[in-house]
Design a protein around this motif. Structure first.
Motif, PDB file in Angstrom:
ATOM      1  N   GLN A  70      -8.973  -5.228  -9.551  1.00 45.43           N
ATOM      2  CA  GLN A  70      -9.982  -4.786 -10.522  1.00 45.43           C
ATOM      3  C   GLN A  70     -10.399  -3.337 -10.287  1.00 45.43           C
ATOM      4  O   GLN A  70     -10.611  -2.582 -11.246  1.00 45.43           O
ATOM      5  N   ASP A  71     -10.510  -2.954  -9.027  1.00 48.92           N
ATOM      6  CA  ASP A  71     -10.931  -1.591  -8.708  1.00 48.92           C
ATOM      7  C   ASP A  71      -9.791  -0.589  -8.832  1.00 48.92           C
ATOM      8  O   ASP A  71     -10.040   0.629  -8.872  1.00 48.92           O
ATOM      9  N   ASN A  72      -8.551  -1.080  -8.868  1.00 49.85           N
ATOM     10  CA  ASN A  72      -7.386  -0.194  -8.888  1.00 49.85           C
ATOM     11  C   ASN A  72      -6.354  -0.740  -9.869  1.00 49.85           C
ATOM     12  O   ASN A  72      -5.280  -1.228  -9.468  1.00 49.85           O
ATOM     13  N   PRO A  73      -6.660  -0.676 -11.166  1.00 49.43           N
ATOM     14  CA  PRO A  73      -5.780  -1.321 -12.151  1.00 49.43           C
ATOM     15  C   PRO A  73      -4.373  -0.748 -12.215  1.00 49.43           C
ATOM     16  O   PRO A  73      -3.475  -1.381 -12.764  1.00 49.43           O
ATOM     17  N   GLY A  74      -4.135   0.427 -11.666  1.00 43.76           N
ATOM     18  CA  GLY A  74      -2.790   0.977 -11.672  1.00 43.76           C
ATOM     19  C   GLY A  74      -2.027   0.722 -10.391  1.00 43.76           C
ATOM     20  O   GLY A  74      -1.073   1.442 -10.079  1.00 43.76           O
ATOM     21  N   PHE A  75      -2.407  -0.311  -9.646  1.00 42.92           N
ATOM     22  CA  PHE A  75      -1.774  -0.554  -8.342  1.00 42.92           C
ATOM     23  C   PHE A  75      -0.294  -0.925  -8.491  1.00 42.92           C
ATOM     24  O   PHE A  75       0.144  -1.431  -9.519  1.00 42.92           O
ATOM     25  N   ASP A  76       0.448  -0.685  -7.418  1.00 43.16           N
ATOM     26  CA  ASP A  76       1.858  -1.086  -7.367  1.00 43.16           C
ATOM     27  C   ASP A  76       2.100  -2.196  -6.346  1.00 43.16           C
ATOM     28  O   ASP A  76       2.797  -3.161  -6.638  1.00 43.16           O
ATOM     29  N   ILE A  77       1.552  -2.040  -5.151  1.00 47.49           N
ATOM     30  CA  ILE A  77       1.803  -3.004  -4.070  1.00 47.49           C
ATOM     31  C   ILE A  77       0.483  -3.284  -3.353  1.00 47.49           C
ATOM     32  O   ILE A  77      -0.280  -2.364  -3.062  1.00 47.49           O
ATOM     33  N   ILE A  78       0.245  -4.572  -3.076  1.00 44.47           N
ATOM     34  CA  ILE A  78      -0.886  -4.980  -2.233  1.00 44.47           C
ATOM     35  C   ILE A  78      -0.313  -5.700  -1.017  1.00 44.47           C
ATOM     36  O   ILE A  78       0.449  -6.663  -1.154  1.00 44.47           O
ATOM     37  N   VAL A  79      -0.678  -5.220   0.162  1.00 38.45           N
ATOM     38  CA  VAL A  79      -0.272  -5.855   1.414  1.00 38.45           C
ATOM     39  C   VAL A  79      -1.525  -6.440   2.051  1.00 38.45           C
ATOM     40  O   VAL A  79      -2.418  -5.701   2.487  1.00 38.45           O
ATOM     41  N   GLY A  80      -1.609  -7.765   2.075  1.00 41.67           N
ATOM     42  CA  GLY A  80      -2.784  -8.444   2.588  1.00 41.67           C
ATOM     43  C   GLY A  80      -2.589  -8.963   3.995  1.00 41.67           C
ATOM     44  O   GLY A  80      -1.482  -9.321   4.394  1.00 41.67           O
ATOM     45  N   GLY A  81      -3.677  -9.027   4.746  1.00 46.87           N
ATOM     46  CA  GLY A  81      -3.673  -9.682   6.043  1.00 46.87           C
ATOM     47  C   GLY A  81      -3.650 -11.195   5.869  1.00 46.87           C
ATOM     48  O   GLY A  81      -3.214 -11.706   4.840  1.00 46.87           O
ATOM     49  N   ARG A  82      -4.157 -11.916   6.874  1.00 50.69           N
ATOM     50  CA  ARG A  82      -4.069 -13.376   6.842  1.00 50.69           C
ATOM     51  C   ARG A  82      -4.760 -13.902   5.592  1.00 50.69           C
ATOM     52  O   ARG A  82      -5.911 -13.566   5.312  1.00 50.69           O
ATOM     53  N   ALA A  83      -4.034 -14.733   4.861  1.00 48.33           N
ATOM     54  CA  ALA A  83      -4.538 -15.228   3.588  1.00 48.33           C
ATOM     55  C   ALA A  83      -4.203 -16.697   3.435  1.00 48.33           C
ATOM     56  O   ALA A  83      -3.171 -17.172   3.921  1.00 48.33           O
ATOM     57  N   PHE A  84      -5.093 -17.421   2.772  1.00 53.04           N
ATOM     58  CA  PHE A  84      -4.772 -18.755   2.289  1.00 53.04           C
ATOM     59  C   PHE A  84      -3.538 -18.600   1.398  1.00 53.04           C
ATOM     60  O   PHE A  84      -3.509 -17.749   0.507  1.00 53.04           O
ATOM     61  N   ASP A  85      -2.517 -19.407   1.658  1.00 54.94           N
ATOM     62  CA  ASP A  85      -1.208 -19.159   1.046  1.00 54.94           C
ATOM     63  C   ASP A  85      -1.253 -18.923  -0.467  1.00 54.94           C
ATOM     64  O   ASP A  85      -0.589 -18.017  -0.979  1.00 54.94           O
ATOM     65  N   PRO A  86      -2.018 -19.714  -1.249  1.00 56.59           N
ATOM     66  CA  PRO A  86      -2.002 -19.507  -2.706  1.00 56.59           C
ATOM     67  C   PRO A  86      -2.895 -18.361  -3.190  1.00 56.59           C
ATOM     68  O   PRO A  86      -2.926 -18.088  -4.402  1.00 56.59           O
ATOM     69  N   SER A  87      -3.629 -17.694  -2.300  1.00 56.99           N
ATOM     70  CA  SER A  87      -4.645 -16.734  -2.728  1.00 56.99           C
ATOM     71  C   SER A  87      -4.110 -15.611  -3.615  1.00 56.99           C
ATOM     72  O   SER A  87      -4.683 -15.334  -4.679  1.00 56.99           O
ATOM     73  N   PRO A  88      -3.044 -14.893  -3.222  1.00 59.34           N
ATOM     74  CA  PRO A  88      -2.601 -13.801  -4.100  1.00 59.34           C
ATOM     75  C   PRO A  88      -2.105 -14.300  -5.450  1.00 59.34           C
ATOM     76  O   PRO A  88      -2.265 -13.600  -6.461  1.00 59.34           O
ATOM     77  N   TYR A  89      -1.537 -15.496  -5.496  1.00 61.32           N
ATOM     78  CA  TYR A  89      -1.086 -16.065  -6.769  1.00 61.32           C
ATOM     79  C   TYR A  89      -2.290 -16.346  -7.674  1.00 61.32           C
ATOM     80  O   TYR A  89      -2.303 -15.974  -8.852  1.00 61.32           O
ATOM     81  N   ALA A  90      -3.283 -17.025  -7.122  1.00 62.00           N
ATOM     82  CA  ALA A  90      -4.464 -17.373  -7.913  1.00 62.00           C
ATOM     83  C   ALA A  90      -5.201 -16.120  -8.361  1.00 62.00           C
ATOM     84  O   ALA A  90      -5.705 -16.047  -9.499  1.00 62.00           O
ATOM     85  N   ALA A  91      -5.263 -15.106  -7.489  1.00 67.46           N
ATOM     86  CA  ALA A  91      -5.952 -13.872  -7.839  1.00 67.46           C
ATOM     87  C   ALA A  91      -5.251 -13.153  -8.987  1.00 67.46           C
ATOM     88  O   ALA A  91      -5.900 -12.652  -9.914  1.00 67.46           O
TER      89      ALA A  91
END
Length: 614
Positions: free
Chosen positions: A174-195
């Motif tokens: 939301q803060d960076n609508p032109g993003f290309d890649i997000i590299v996340g630390g430890r995450a609940f497995d479905p989190s990036p999908y749901a987001a």
């Protein structure tokens, strides 16, 4: 660049279940050419034990991460498709997130890609915050098998990470609508999908989380299990299909995936809520695609958001010795002989504080205290010695004394007086370095869903000189999936279990399509038994044999150590989960992954013949 946010469908591509394990380049590019809205994939788990988290090591070599991440960056350049990664590097610690970010930057500059906006999200939690929550009784064990957290475990943890939910990923987008890649630390497995789904206006969180829970494993839900998978998400359902044309999804194979590595299949807890699957339905759309509906999500009350903490520490040093024995005279009295070696080592090394485990693979080496049959004398036995002490030199000394005993300790009626032990490597004592141990696996209550997870935005400046070369076209012929695989989760099988069951009976292995075991986190083991048709499933269910009491008796554990025992009609399956006899990957471990604990289930007898099962 992020795709437009006005869509009726989202096409989400997962090329593999764990970043760094590799995938088919042809399938990868063919899938992108067909059109996708995002590439999303998971980077790790606790499956490999506590060593990575305690010692700060990635779960795969950096070169393998660079290979996979390099292709993701190229896809961002050539197809303008965003990529989201969770649990980067394996355990998702900050240093591994930064390592993956460095790989992205190297790829942009070295290959002449266009400028890219790259975001990192961090998940390490300050010890002081954990202590504060502990003092106010806002930290509880994650499951009945986990002990209460103590100040000592917090202090001695090398690091503590928290499993982030979807909110940090959503905020980053939301803060960076032109993003290309997000590299996340430890995450609940479905989190990036749901987001990603929520970011694009798909607000049914049951759909979003259920899709993510299946997709994070890649094509494991397919027949045969494969790497690459595609989800087509709508506002009230989603489709799952494998990208490899040699594989397909079935209603049962997809439903069964919610059993996989979870305590129970009907409810899956995560940050801030729970995924409820009792009313989920599965519909075969075509030969390879299944549509999923009816999953629900129950959020936690406002102000009661929770996250799971994971921490590990160094627990001394260890040295191993590997070898085998084949003499039948020795093997007939192996237990008492091993006990005499342990006494000898204790006497010789009385000035050292140590622990010694001598695992006997071929007797009860794999299953340890869960092994139901220790009466059979094997033809040969593989021995794995593990010595633990406060220093590496002390661990080496203990292992050396144990190896001496294995080689030369006498036994009654001995004929082979030259030595007892065959070892393949020299030197035979192998220093393993620091020994890791899980010490934090707890739920932290009443936390801020985004403030715990700092976000950093970077612009990597490439010169945009890269020109993609035409790829050679290869034709892959579809392979017919057998009818039996379509009915269940396995191809036709022939079991040679001994002794043969009595006339009019059969073993569970004769009629089940899948019998498997797996860790459900570091403190639990879970078992899945699946059947290929309704008639067999119903017949087994009606016997009343698969119960909590049966599992407890079979694995020599107390009834209260059986955490879950239930039938799951959606997948024609029975599920049981038990307390692990030892925390995954700690000292004395025999099966870190937990995938070889299923064998006693194979021999459960059914009161009907195999020919009458279907």
């Amino acid at each position: 660049m992020s795709p437009a946010r006005t869509k009726d469908e989202l096409r989400i591509f997962t090329p593999v279940g764990q970043l760094g394990q590799g995938w088919s380049e042809q399938i990868f590019w063919d899938t992108l050419d067909s059109g996708v809205d995002a590439i999303i994939l998971d980077g790790g788990s606790t499956d490999s034990g506590p060593g990575r988290l305690a010692l700060g090591k990635p779960n795969v070599p950096r070169s393998r991460l660079a290979r996979d991440i390099g292709m993701l960056v190229q896809a961002c350049h050539t197809h303008n498709v965003p990529a989201l990664i969770g649990s980067a590097g394996g355990d998702g610690e900050n240093a591994l997130v930064d390592m993956c970010i460095d790989i992205v930057q190297e790829a942009v500059k070295a290959n002449g890609y266009r400028p890219m906006k790259v975001i990192s999200i961090y998940s390490e939690i300050p010890d002081d915050l954990v202590r504060q929550k502990l003092k106010t009784d806002l930290i509880t064990p994650c499951g009945t098998a986990v002990p209460q957290l103590t100040e000592h475990e917090i202090t001695t943890s090398t690091r503590i990470v928290a499993q982030m939910g979807l909110e940090p990923f959503l905020k980053a987008m939301q803060d960076n609508p032109g993003f290309d890649i997000i590299v996340g630390g430890r995450a609940f497995d479905p989190s990036p999908y749901a987001a990603f789904c929520l970011y694009h206006g798909f607000e049914d969180m049951g759909v979003n989380y259920a899709m993510g829970k299946i997709m994070e494993c890649g094509g494991v839900c397919a027949l045969p299990k494969s790497r690459e998978s595609l989800a087509i998400v709508r506002h009230d359902n989603f489709d799952i299909l494998p990208c490899d044309i040699k594989a397909r999804c079935t209603e049962v194979s997809v439903a069964a995936h919610f059993l996989y590595e979870k305590t129970r299949p009907d409810i899956i807890h995560g940050p801030g809520g729970a995924l409820l699957l009792s009313d989920t339905t599965y519909e075969q759309i075509d030969e390879r695609t299944v549509r999923v509906r009816g999953a629900k999500y129950k959020p936690e009350p406002e102000g009661q958001y929770t996250v799971k903490l994971e921490g590990a520490r160094v627990n001394g040093y260890n040295t191993i010795v590997l070898g085998a024995m084949r003499d039948p005279i020795l093997l007939s009295q192996l237990d008492s002989w091993i006990a005499s070696i342990e006494v000898m080592v204790a006497e010789r090394c009385s000035g050292i504080d140590f622990e010694l485990k001598i695992h006997k693979y071929g007797v009860n080496g794999v299953m340890g205290p869960l092994e139901p049959d220790t009466t059979t004398v094997p033809k040969e036995v593989f021995v794995a010695v593990q010595a633990k002490a406060a220093t590496q030199d002390e661990a080496n000394e203990i292992a050396s004394a144990a190896k001496l005993g294995l080689t030369h300790m006498p036994y009654p009626d001995q004929l082979a007086t030259a030595g007892n032990f065959a070892w393949p490597f020299t030197p035979s004592e192998v220093p393993m370095g620091p020994l890791a141990k899980f010490c934090v696996y707890h739920i932290m209550h009443e936390v801020d869903r985004t403030a715990l997870f700092p976000i950093k935005v970077m612009d990597f400046h490439g010169n945009n000189s890269f020109v993609a070369q035409p790829r050679p076209v290869k034709t892959i012929q579809p392979q017919t999936v057998t009818d039996s695989a379509g009915k269940g989760l396995a191809n036709p099988k022939k079991y040679y279990l001994t002794p043969k069951p009595a006339e009019g009976t059969c073993y569970l292995a004769d009629i089940a399509s899948v019998v498997r075991s797996k860790n459900s986190g570091p403190y639990e083991l879970t078992f899945d038994i699946l059947f290929g048709d309704q008639a067999t499933y119903k017949k087994v269910k009606e016997t009343g044999i698969l119960t909590r009491e049966t599992i407890a008796k079979l694995y020599h554990i107390a009834d209260e150590d059986v955490i879950a025992s239930l039938f799951w009609d959606q997948a024609m399956a029975y599920k049981a989960t038990i307390r692990r006899p030892a925390v995954s990957g700690g000292f004395g471990e025999t099966d870190t992954h937990g995938s070889q604990q299923h064998v006693p289930l194979l021999y459960i007898k059914m009161p009907f013949g195999r020919e009458r099962a279907s």
